[in-house]
Design an enzyme around this catalytic site. Structure first.
Site, PDB file in Angstrom:
ATOM      1  N   ASP A   8       0.889  -1.243   0.077  1.00 23.34           N
ATOM      2  CA  ASP A   8       0.155   0.031   0.074  1.00 23.34           C
ATOM      3  C   ASP A   8       0.765   1.318  -0.014  1.00 23.34           C
ATOM      4  OD1 ASP A   8      -2.318   1.445   0.112  1.00 23.34           O
ATOM      5  OD2 ASP A   8      -3.228   0.685   1.696  1.00 23.34           O
ATOM      6  N   GLU A  10      -0.143   4.631   1.679  1.00 22.86           N
ATOM      7  CA  GLU A  10      -0.002   5.386   2.940  1.00 22.86           C
ATOM      8  C   GLU A  10       0.710   5.204   4.283  1.00 22.86           C
ATOM      9  OE1 GLU A  10      -4.254   5.314   0.796  1.00 22.86           O
ATOM     10  OE2 GLU A  10      -2.827   3.835   1.656  1.00 22.86           O
ATOM     11  N   HIS A  60      -2.919  -0.573  -3.812  1.00 24.90           N
ATOM     12  CA  HIS A  60      -3.205   0.661  -3.469  1.00 24.90           C
ATOM     13  C   HIS A  60      -4.112   1.608  -4.627  1.00 24.90           C
ATOM     14  CE1 HIS A  60      -3.483   4.851  -2.125  1.00 24.90           C
ATOM     15  NE2 HIS A  60      -2.855   5.365  -3.330  1.00 24.90           N
ATOM     16  N   HIS A 117      -7.316   4.759   7.351  1.00 25.15           N
ATOM     17  CA  HIS A 117      -8.983   4.567   6.874  1.00 25.15           C
ATOM     18  C   HIS A 117      -8.896   3.010   6.801  1.00 25.15           C
ATOM     19  CE1 HIS A 117      -6.309   4.412   3.249  1.00 25.15           C
ATOM     20  NE2 HIS A 117      -7.284   3.510   2.774  1.00 25.15           N
ATOM     21  N   GLU A 135      -6.584  -2.820   7.772  1.00 25.39           N
ATOM     22  CA  GLU A 135      -6.566  -3.598   6.403  1.00 25.39           C
ATOM     23  C   GLU A 135      -5.316  -4.760   6.662  1.00 25.39           C
ATOM     24  OE1 GLU A 135      -7.630   0.042   3.647  1.00 25.39           O
ATOM     25  OE2 GLU A 135      -5.491  -0.649   3.648  1.00 25.39           O
TER      26      GLU A 135
END
Length: 265
Positions: A8, A10, A60, A117, A135
């Site tokens: 990912d 972030e 992502h 998130h 996640e």
């Protein structure tokens, strides 16, 4: 040794604002390059530990961030989204020896990354058995279900602390720390060195140390940003409404949780 890496952005060092994460934005290219380099470092560490086959999921946004030309030749890169309910670990199965996470971030509802998130920025949070669901935890549960150990994670400090609560043996490399809408980041080159060394270390440990047990029951709670989304979710069999923006779903089968999340977000 066959390794799976889910990546990912972030939780990549330096990434702080949504403009740095979205492909059409000018800032994205620089940080997608760092994401690629962090994945490359993980691949190199895995190869040093004996990996001869590495699958990478670009997990992502568009799924089109990583430059495959910069990765070792023994990698296969999964780009885009198939619609498979395993989502960020698409194609993961029992043939893999280990799962790793690069650039992962804190869960929705937490304050340890300005980009926190879970799966969808249009919801406030997801909880599983009363705890914010990241996640990482969702996809490591899938791996546990398949009998594949999660052995390594890099990302923000808040998530690394969460990982240690589930299994202290998992090697974690915090490359950044969230503070309000800011981030405190380690140097990009240092991040690459630490990830490479951490991955190699994780694959040389006794894999039995990574074993985790799934809960016997699952109580899923989702809080939407819009009350209309909670009303829409009531069309999914087994969903109960808690209040105007929150719903719940209970089951004893992890795959039913995974399936519900796929359709309720």
């Amino acid at each position: 040794m066959k390794i799976y890496i889910s990546a990912d952005i972030e939780g990549v060092t330096g990434v702080t604002h949504w403009d740095e994460t979205e492909k059409p934005e000018e800032d994205h290219k620089k940080f997608a390059h760092q994401m690629t380099l962090e994945v490359k470092a993980a691949c190199e560490g895995a190869i040093n530990a004996g990996a001869d086959e590495i699958w990478v999921k670009d997990a992502h946004d568009s799924g089109r961030n990583i430059d495959h030309n910069l990765l070792p030749k023994n990698t296969k890169l999964i780009r885009g989204w198939s619609g498979h309910m395993y989502s960020m670990v698409q194609e993961l199965d029992e043939t893999f020896d280990a799962l790793m996470f690069i650039g992962y971030h804190s869960a929705g509802g937490t304050n340890t990354n300005p980009l926190s998130h879970t799966m969808n920025t249009n919801i406030d949070y997801i909880k599983l058995n009363g705890e914010y669901l990241s996640e990482f935890l969702l996809h490591s549960h899938i791996a546990t279900y398949l009998g594949v150990p999660a052995v390594f994670l890099s990302g923000d400090l808040g998530l690394c602390d969460e990982v240690k609560k589930f299994n202290r043996s998992i090697i974690t490399i915090p490359v950044k720390e969230g503070r309000g809408n800011s981030t405190i980041n380690i140097h990009p080159q240092l991040a690459l060195e630490l990830i490479k060394d951490g991955v190699e270390e994780s694959l040389k440990k006794d894999f039995s140390l990574y074993e985790m047990e799934l809960p016997r029951e699952f109580n899923l709670e989702i809080k939407y940003n819009q009350h209309s989304e909670a009303l829409r979710a009531m069309n999914y069999a087994g969903v109960d409404q808690i209040d105007s923006k929150r719903i719940s779903f209970k089951t004893k089968d992890l795959m039913e949780v995974v399936r519900a999340i796929r359709f309720l977000l």
